[in-house]
Design a protein around this motif. Structure first.
Motif, PDB file in Angstrom:
ATOM      1  N   GLY A 169       0.812  -1.206   0.000  1.00 30.42           N
ATOM      2  CA  GLY A 169       0.000   0.000   0.000  1.00 30.42           C
ATOM      3  C   GLY A 169       0.847   1.258   0.000  1.00 30.42           C
ATOM      4  N   GLY A 170       2.032   1.186  -0.585  1.00 35.13           N
ATOM      5  CA  GLY A 170       2.921   2.334  -0.650  1.00 35.13           C
ATOM      6  C   GLY A 170       3.715   2.596   0.607  1.00 35.13           C
ATOM      7  N   VAL A 171       3.581   1.734   1.616  1.00 34.20           N
ATOM      8  CA  VAL A 171       4.259   1.916   2.895  1.00 34.20           C
ATOM      9  C   VAL A 171       5.225   0.758   3.138  1.00 34.20           C
ATOM     10  CG1 VAL A 171       3.965   2.135   5.395  1.00 34.20           C
ATOM     11  CG2 VAL A 171       2.275   3.134   3.847  1.00 34.20           C
ATOM     12  N   VAL A 172       6.445   1.080   3.525  1.00 28.90           N
ATOM     13  CA  VAL A 172       7.446   0.063   3.824  1.00 28.90           C
ATOM     14  C   VAL A 172       7.349  -0.312   5.290  1.00 28.90           C
ATOM     15  CG1 VAL A 172       9.916  -0.463   3.922  1.00 28.90           C
ATOM     16  CG2 VAL A 172       8.989   0.885   2.020  1.00 28.90           C
ATOM     17  N   ARG A 173       6.994  -1.560   5.551  1.00 27.31           N
ATOM     18  CA  ARG A 173       6.867  -2.062   6.921  1.00 27.31           C
ATOM     19  C   ARG A 173       7.264  -3.533   6.968  1.00 27.31           C
ATOM     20  NH1 ARG A 173       3.672   0.419  10.979  1.00 27.31           N
ATOM     21  NH2 ARG A 173       3.044  -1.626  11.758  1.00 27.31           N
ATOM     22  N   ASP A 174       7.644  -3.969   8.158  1.00 19.88           N
ATOM     23  CA  ASP A 174       7.919  -5.381   8.370  1.00 19.88           C
ATOM     24  C   ASP A 174       6.660  -6.210   8.178  1.00 19.88           C
ATOM     25  OD1 ASP A 174      10.539  -4.880   8.984  1.00 19.88           O
ATOM     26  OD2 ASP A 174      10.438  -5.611  11.047  1.00 19.88           O
ATOM     27  N   LEU A 175       6.869  -7.465   7.793  1.00 18.61           N
ATOM     28  CA  LEU A 175       5.791  -8.437   7.823  1.00 18.61           C
ATOM     29  C   LEU A 175       5.592  -8.875   9.277  1.00 18.61           C
ATOM     30  CD1 LEU A 175       6.806 -10.522   4.677  1.00 18.61           C
ATOM     31  CD2 LEU A 175       5.164  -8.639   4.813  1.00 18.61           C
ATOM     32  N   GLY A 199      14.832   3.674   6.958  1.00 23.47           N
ATOM     33  CA  GLY A 199      15.510   3.479   5.683  1.00 23.47           C
ATOM     34  C   GLY A 199      14.648   2.650   4.754  1.00 23.47           C
ATOM     35  N   GLU A 200      14.980   2.682   3.455  1.00 24.19           N
ATOM     36  CA  GLU A 200      14.259   1.909   2.456  1.00 24.19           C
ATOM     37  C   GLU A 200      15.226   1.354   1.421  1.00 24.19           C
ATOM     38  OE1 GLU A 200      11.088   3.942   0.531  1.00 24.19           O
ATOM     39  OE2 GLU A 200      10.068   4.519   2.395  1.00 24.19           O
ATOM     40  N   ASN A 201      14.867   0.220   0.831  1.00 26.05           N
ATOM     41  CA  ASN A 201      15.597  -0.311  -0.306  1.00 26.05           C
ATOM     42  C   ASN A 201      15.068   0.325  -1.591  1.00 26.05           C
ATOM     43  OD1 ASN A 201      17.531  -2.124   0.811  1.00 26.05           O
ATOM     44  ND2 ASN A 201      15.911  -3.614   1.228  1.00 26.05           N
ATOM     45  N   SER A 202      15.577  -0.113  -2.723  1.00 25.25           N
ATOM     46  CA  SER A 202      15.156   0.445  -4.002  1.00 25.25           C
ATOM     47  C   SER A 202      13.756  -0.039  -4.384  1.00 25.25           C
ATOM     48  CB  SER A 202      16.144   0.043  -5.099  1.00 25.25           C
ATOM     49  OG  SER A 202      16.065  -1.358  -5.353  1.00 25.25           O
ATOM     50  N   LYS A 203      13.125   0.679  -5.299  1.00 31.64           N
ATOM     51  CA  LYS A 203      11.807   0.279  -5.805  1.00 31.64           C
ATOM     52  C   LYS A 203      11.887  -1.088  -6.469  1.00 31.64           C
ATOM     53  CE  LYS A 203      10.118   4.994  -6.537  1.00 31.64           C
ATOM     54  NZ  LYS A 203       9.647   5.986  -7.549  1.00 31.64           N
ATOM     55  N   ARG A 204      13.008  -1.357  -7.138  1.00 31.46           N
ATOM     56  CA  ARG A 204      13.203  -2.659  -7.783  1.00 31.46           C
ATOM     57  C   ARG A 204      13.088  -3.793  -6.783  1.00 31.46           C
ATOM     58  NH1 ARG A 204      19.150  -4.542  -9.268  1.00 31.46           N
ATOM     59  NH2 ARG A 204      19.135  -4.342  -7.004  1.00 31.46           N
ATOM     60  N   PHE A 205      13.693  -3.605  -5.600  1.00 32.06           N
ATOM     61  CA  PHE A 205      13.658  -4.653  -4.582  1.00 32.06           C
ATOM     62  C   PHE A 205      12.219  -4.994  -4.203  1.00 32.06           C
ATOM     63  CE2 PHE A 205      13.284  -5.986  -0.190  1.00 32.06           C
ATOM     64  CZ  PHE A 205      14.146  -7.058  -0.140  1.00 32.06           C
ATOM     65  N   TYR A 206      11.407  -3.979  -3.974  1.00 31.47           N
ATOM     66  CA  TYR A 206      10.031  -4.228  -3.544  1.00 31.47           C
ATOM     67  C   TYR A 206       9.184  -4.820  -4.669  1.00 31.47           C
ATOM     68  CZ  TYR A 206      11.629  -1.428   0.344  1.00 31.47           C
ATOM     69  OH  TYR A 206      12.349  -0.965   1.420  1.00 31.47           O
ATOM     70  N   ARG A 207       9.472  -4.441  -5.915  1.00 32.02           N
ATOM     71  CA  ARG A 207       8.750  -5.043  -7.043  1.00 32.02           C
ATOM     72  C   ARG A 207       9.029  -6.534  -7.131  1.00 32.02           C
ATOM     73  NH1 ARG A 207      10.290  -0.247  -9.986  1.00 32.02           N
ATOM     74  NH2 ARG A 207      12.032  -1.415 -10.927  1.00 32.02           N
ATOM     75  N   PRO A 218      10.071 -18.709  -4.635  1.00 28.05           N
ATOM     76  CA  PRO A 218      11.026 -18.530  -3.523  1.00 28.05           C
ATOM     77  C   PRO A 218      11.392 -17.054  -3.367  1.00 28.05           C
ATOM     78  CG  PRO A 218      11.673 -20.371  -4.914  1.00 28.05           C
ATOM     79  CD  PRO A 218      10.554 -19.682  -5.633  1.00 28.05           C
ATOM     80  N   ASN A 219      12.004 -16.737  -2.244  1.00 32.32           N
ATOM     81  CA  ASN A 219      12.342 -15.346  -1.934  1.00 32.32           C
ATOM     82  C   ASN A 219      13.584 -14.895  -2.714  1.00 32.32           C
ATOM     83  OD1 ASN A 219      12.567 -12.810  -0.737  1.00 32.32           O
ATOM     84  ND2 ASN A 219      13.620 -13.614   1.075  1.00 32.32           N
ATOM     85  N   PHE A 220      13.393 -14.692  -4.038  1.00 30.26           N
ATOM     86  CA  PHE A 220      14.511 -14.267  -4.880  1.00 30.26           C
ATOM     87  C   PHE A 220      14.980 -12.858  -4.536  1.00 30.26           C
ATOM     88  CE2 PHE A 220      12.502 -17.374  -7.951  1.00 30.26           C
ATOM     89  CZ  PHE A 220      13.504 -18.325  -7.827  1.00 30.26           C
ATOM     90  N   ALA A 221      14.138 -12.080  -3.858  1.00 28.17           N
ATOM     91  CA  ALA A 221      14.529 -10.716  -3.487  1.00 28.17           C
ATOM     92  C   ALA A 221      15.765 -10.725  -2.592  1.00 28.17           C
ATOM     93  CB  ALA A 221      13.374 -10.007  -2.788  1.00 28.17           C
ATOM     94  N   MET A 222      15.964 -11.806  -1.850  1.00 27.10           N
ATOM     95  CA  MET A 222      17.118 -11.905  -0.965  1.00 27.10           C
ATOM     96  C   MET A 222      18.432 -11.808  -1.754  1.00 27.10           C
ATOM     97  SD  MET A 222      17.936 -14.892   1.816  1.00 27.10           S
ATOM     98  CE  MET A 222      19.362 -14.796   2.896  1.00 27.10           C
ATOM     99  N   GLU A 228      21.766  -4.065  -3.092  1.00 27.45           N
ATOM    100  CA  GLU A 228      21.132  -2.988  -2.321  1.00 27.45           C
ATOM    101  C   GLU A 228      22.148  -2.345  -1.377  1.00 27.45           C
ATOM    102  OE1 GLU A 228      18.024  -1.738  -2.565  1.00 27.45           O
ATOM    103  OE2 GLU A 228      17.643  -3.087  -4.249  1.00 27.45           O
ATOM    104  N   MET A 229      22.999  -3.173  -0.778  1.00 28.73           N
ATOM    105  CA  MET A 229      24.050  -2.645   0.091  1.00 28.73           C
ATOM    106  C   MET A 229      25.004  -1.760  -0.710  1.00 28.73           C
ATOM    107  SD  MET A 229      26.926  -4.700   2.333  1.00 28.73           S
ATOM    108  CE  MET A 229      27.808  -5.188   0.843  1.00 28.73           C
TER     109      MET A 229
END
Length: 270
Positions: A169-175, A199-207, A218-222, A228-229
């Motif tokens: 919903g446009g908000v960065v939060r923990d699960l 802090g936030e990661n890039s938009k690409r990461f969240y996509r 699987p969690n390929f975002a990892m 990101e670092m």
């Protein structure tokens, strides 16, 4: 430099160990691309410095040119008791080494992370880590390892979400936060210190993360976290430390899962 600490990252070796017999099907071109993608040379250039423990954490921030502002440092306990420090997990890398540096320096190195066992490949960070792998042979000894960390004289640092934050919903939060920090803190009479990392990661990461969730992949975002670092070079972040929450707060009137969400909400209020 500590020569014993110099173990460089070999991503090809790591992937092949994880893949087992399936490794023979992975083309060499994939490893060439992967080395560039995770910035293996950039990382290894830092690892060659041989820093260890808390110094490794601070050195990482210096190497990346990352600046950190800490607010609420007066809330850090100074008595002889042991505490559980819990934080949201927005970045997946920089937030971890930042807390290792801030808390490790304040408590003279008496801190331990509960972390994904992959981080044990960073030998300089390993002295601060209790590796967690919920699958495989190590899973049988996991409860004993976690309990050992809480029995020790070290303060424990945890990211109860496990995964780094997602954008919803446009908000960065923990699960959802896991309950183990509540259960173990009560069992070992440790007050809980909430920490809010901004802090936030890039938009690409969240996509990518949201796509994996929708497609049940699987969690390929990892795999994006090293990049990101790398992208965080020169960034400024803020750490907010809240007042300790007494372990007696977490009564049996509510299940531990609800208390975990309660602490999570307190973190975001800081």
């Amino acid at each position: 430099m500590n020569p014993d600490a110099v173990t460089l990252i070999d991503i090809e070796k790591i992937v092949k160990q994880r893949a087992g017999v399936r490794a023979k099907y992975i083309p060499n071109s994939f490893f060439s691309w992967l080395r560039r993608f995770i910035h293996e040379d950039f990382i290894n250039k830092y690892l060659e410095q041989g820093r260890m423990g808390v110094d490794f954490c601070q050195g990482t921030l210096d190497y990346l040119g990352v600046k950190v502002t800490v607010k609420g440092k007066a809330n850090l306990p100074t008595d002889a008791r042991r505490y559980t420090f819990v934080s949201n997990h927005p970045l997946g890398a920089i937030d971890g080494v930042t807390l290792g540096s801030v808390l490790g320096q304040f408590y003279d190195g008496r801190v331990k992370y509960l972390v994904n066992d992959l981080l044990m490949n960073l030998r300089g960070l390993a002295p601060l880590c209790v590796p967690i792998n919920k699958i495989g042979a190590q899973s049988r000894s996991l409860p004993e390892m976690v309990d050992g960390a809480f029995r020790s004289d070290n303060h424990v640092i945890m990211f109860p979400a496990g995964l780094c934050s997602r954008k919803q919903g446009g908000v960065v939060r923990d699960l959802k936060w896991g309950k183990s920090f509540i259960v173990k803190s009560v069992q070992h009479k440790r007050d809980v210190v909430p920490i809010h990392f901004l802090g936030e990661n890039s938009k690409r990461f969240y996509r990518v993360a949201n796509l994996c969730k929708r497609l049940r992949l699987p969690n390929f975002a990892m795999a994006l976290l090293p990049d990101e670092m790398y992208r965080s070079r020169g960034n400024c972040y803020e750490v907010r430390i809240g007042k300790p929450i007494p372990w007696q707060t977490f009564t049996k009137e509510r299940p531990a899962t609800e208390w975990a969400e309660f602490v999570k909400e307190e973190v975001y209020k800081i």
